[in-house]
Motif scaffolding. Structure first.
Motif, PDB file in Angstrom:
ATOM      1  N   PRO A 165      71.810  28.673 100.719  1.00 55.49           N
ATOM      2  CA  PRO A 165      72.052  29.950 101.405  1.00 55.49           C
ATOM      3  C   PRO A 165      70.860  30.409 102.249  1.00 55.49           C
ATOM      4  O   PRO A 165      71.032  31.023 103.316  1.00 55.49           O
ATOM      5  N   ASP A 166      69.654  30.119 101.783  1.00 59.68           N
ATOM      6  CA  ASP A 166      68.450  30.501 102.520  1.00 59.68           C
ATOM      7  C   ASP A 166      68.299  29.661 103.781  1.00 59.68           C
ATOM      8  O   ASP A 166      67.918  30.171 104.839  1.00 59.68           O
ATOM      9  N   MET A 167      68.602  28.381 103.688  1.00 61.50           N
ATOM     10  CA  MET A 167      68.521  27.522 104.864  1.00 61.50           C
ATOM     11  C   MET A 167      69.536  27.951 105.927  1.00 61.50           C
ATOM     12  O   MET A 167      69.258  27.852 107.132  1.00 61.50           O
ATOM     13  N   ALA A 168      70.695  28.433 105.498  1.00 60.88           N
ATOM     14  CA  ALA A 168      71.691  28.913 106.461  1.00 60.88           C
ATOM     15  C   ALA A 168      71.147  30.109 107.239  1.00 60.88           C
ATOM     16  O   ALA A 168      71.347  30.219 108.464  1.00 60.88           O
ATOM     17  N   ARG A 169      70.441  31.006 106.562  1.00 58.33           N
ATOM     18  CA  ARG A 169      69.874  32.170 107.251  1.00 58.33           C
ATOM     19  C   ARG A 169      68.711  31.770 108.149  1.00 58.33           C
ATOM     20  O   ARG A 169      68.513  32.352 109.228  1.00 58.33           O
ATOM     21  N   ILE A 170      67.953  30.774 107.731  1.00 61.61           N
ATOM     22  CA  ILE A 170      66.861  30.277 108.580  1.00 61.61           C
ATOM     23  C   ILE A 170      67.435  29.656 109.857  1.00 61.61           C
ATOM     24  O   ILE A 170      66.949  29.919 110.963  1.00 61.61           O
TER      25      ILE A 170
END
Length: 429
Positions: free
Chosen positions: A351-356
């Motif tokens: 999920p964090d990589m998607a926001r990055i």
């Protein structure tokens, strides 16, 4: 360029670095450590009670803070990642041995102790100080105006003109010294608290304006969030996450806020105060699994945050080099042994990589460009070494366009170079 030195200061969530520049270029400031000198200084403070010191508190910073803490952990308060609360209105002060210390007080203390280890290099004389700031601050509702107010108070002691510049723009100036051909560059800076992106046009050496920013974007997610994911999956289930407690005749879920604070390096040490520990003890007595909450209390009371941070960081670094690694943590009646694969870790941070990646998209959109218009991608910051982060850019831009280097020092190096420009305000955020 100016003959008088300019100071570039990268105040980071995990590490801080300073550089001085004048007509001869930019040089990193080496700082004394307990064992050796290093330009990279851990952004950490350690306090202990000492009646011989002013205010009754002894304090150390950087690697000296770590050394002091390791010598006497239970009698210390070890604070790290405090930059993460710079833009947080909910953070008013840290309670350290019943003393209330505001962000700017912590910051001024840190800067003074860092300067004391610089053998006079940071003692003044710089005409300009250029301080890096993230494009987007960390936190759920960051307040940039509040962060600016706190930074102003923190850096006022330098007694010079202070400018604030986006951190990836500083890295762009550093990268420009390594290339001779014009290029449109996406600079991706991955630190402890934030991931920041700048699209910059770099002209050939000798150009009147070597670096021209075209767009910026950022997100308050980086290495510390990846740490939180490890804590969430390996530690918190043993500390009561997902558990319940009794309130009169009802059974309720334990509030998630306790676990969010515990997994946040900027807040974990602050939980060791009379009020929080009293509330946790009350929760322990009401919990259906009181031993789990007891383990959380033991970690907090034992001041074991640094050991936990070290174990989590060791796992993360190991997974950057290998496909699987072993996690080990022991302390405060809590012992954890677990084998973790890189695939599991990457699923946790998905999920964090998607926001990055969405922030990268915003930077390109604001510049009016697609991936094909980017000649080179410069990756910097410690978290850029994470394989999943690098693969994101290889997939989008191709491995042949990726450049790296100076992961912990490029921002300070470039900020000092910006300080030598005739009109620094042209690059100020």
């Amino acid at each position: 360029m100016t003959a008088l030195p300019a100071l570039g200061f990268d105040f980071g969530t995990t590490n801080s670095v300073a550089a001085l520049a004048g007509d001869g270029g930019s040089e990193l400031v080496r700082l004394a450590g307990p064992e050796r000198g290093d330009p990279v200084f851990r952004s950490a403070l350690c306090f202990w009670q000492d009646e011989a010191e002013r205010g009754g508190l002894g304090v150390a910073a950087g690697p000296w803070a770590i050394a002091e803490y390791l010598d006497f952990p239970e009698g210390s308060r070890f604070l790290q990642s405090f930059k993460s609360v710079a833009a947080s209105a909910s953070f008013e002060h840290a309670i350290v041995f019943e003393r209330r210390l505001r962000f700017e007080e912590l910051g001024r203390t840190f800067l003074a102790l860092m300067a004391a280890r610089a053998e006079g290099a940071l003692a003044g004389g710089a005409r300009r100080v250029v301080v890096g700031r993230p494009v987007e601050y960390a936190g759920s509702r960051p307040d940039p105006a509040l962060a600016r107010q706190r930074y102003d108070a923190m850096f006022a002691g330098f007694g010079a003109e202070v400018y604030y510049v986006y951190e990836p723009l500083g890295a762009a100036f550093s990268y420009a010294t390594r290339i001779a051909e014009p290029a449109t560059v996406l600079v991706a800076d991955f630190g402890g608290g934030t991931s920041d992106f700048s699209v910059v046009r770099i002209e050939a050496p000798g150009a009147v304006r070597r670096c021209s920013p075209l767009a910026h974007a950022g997100v308050g997610i980086a290495g510390d969030r990846f740490d939180q994911r490890i804590v969430e999956h390996l530690i918190l289930p043993l500390l009561g996450k997902g558990g319940s407690y009794r309130s009169f005749d009802k059974v309720l879920d334990i509030p998630a806020g306790w676990f969010a604070d515990f997994s946040d390096w900027s807040r974990l040490a602050l939980m060791r105060n009379r009020k929080t520990l009293a509330e946790l003890e009350k929760l322990r007595r009401a919990a259906l699994d009181p031993q789990a909450i007891g383990r959380m209390i033991a970690v907090i009371e034992g001041e074991l945050g640094y050991q936990l941070y070290h174990a989590v960081g060791a796992l993360k670094r190991a997974l950057s080099a290998e496909e699987a690694a072993h996690f080990h943590f022991e302390g405060g009646d809590l012992a954890i042994e677990a084998d973790v694969t890189r695939g599991e870790f990457e699923a946790w941070i998905a999920p964090d990589m998607a926001r990055i990646e969405a922030a990268v998209d915003r930077a390109l959109a604001l510049a009016g460009m697609d991936a094909q218009a980017i000649d080179r991608v410069f990756l910097t910051g410690g978290t850029s070494l994470t394989p999943r982060v690098r693969r994101l850019f290889e997939a989008r831009f191709g491995g042949e366009r990726i450049a790296a280097g100076g992961e912990l020092t490029s921002i300070a190096h470039g900020l000092a170079l910006i300080g030598c420009q005739e009109d620094v305000s042209a690059w100020a955020a």
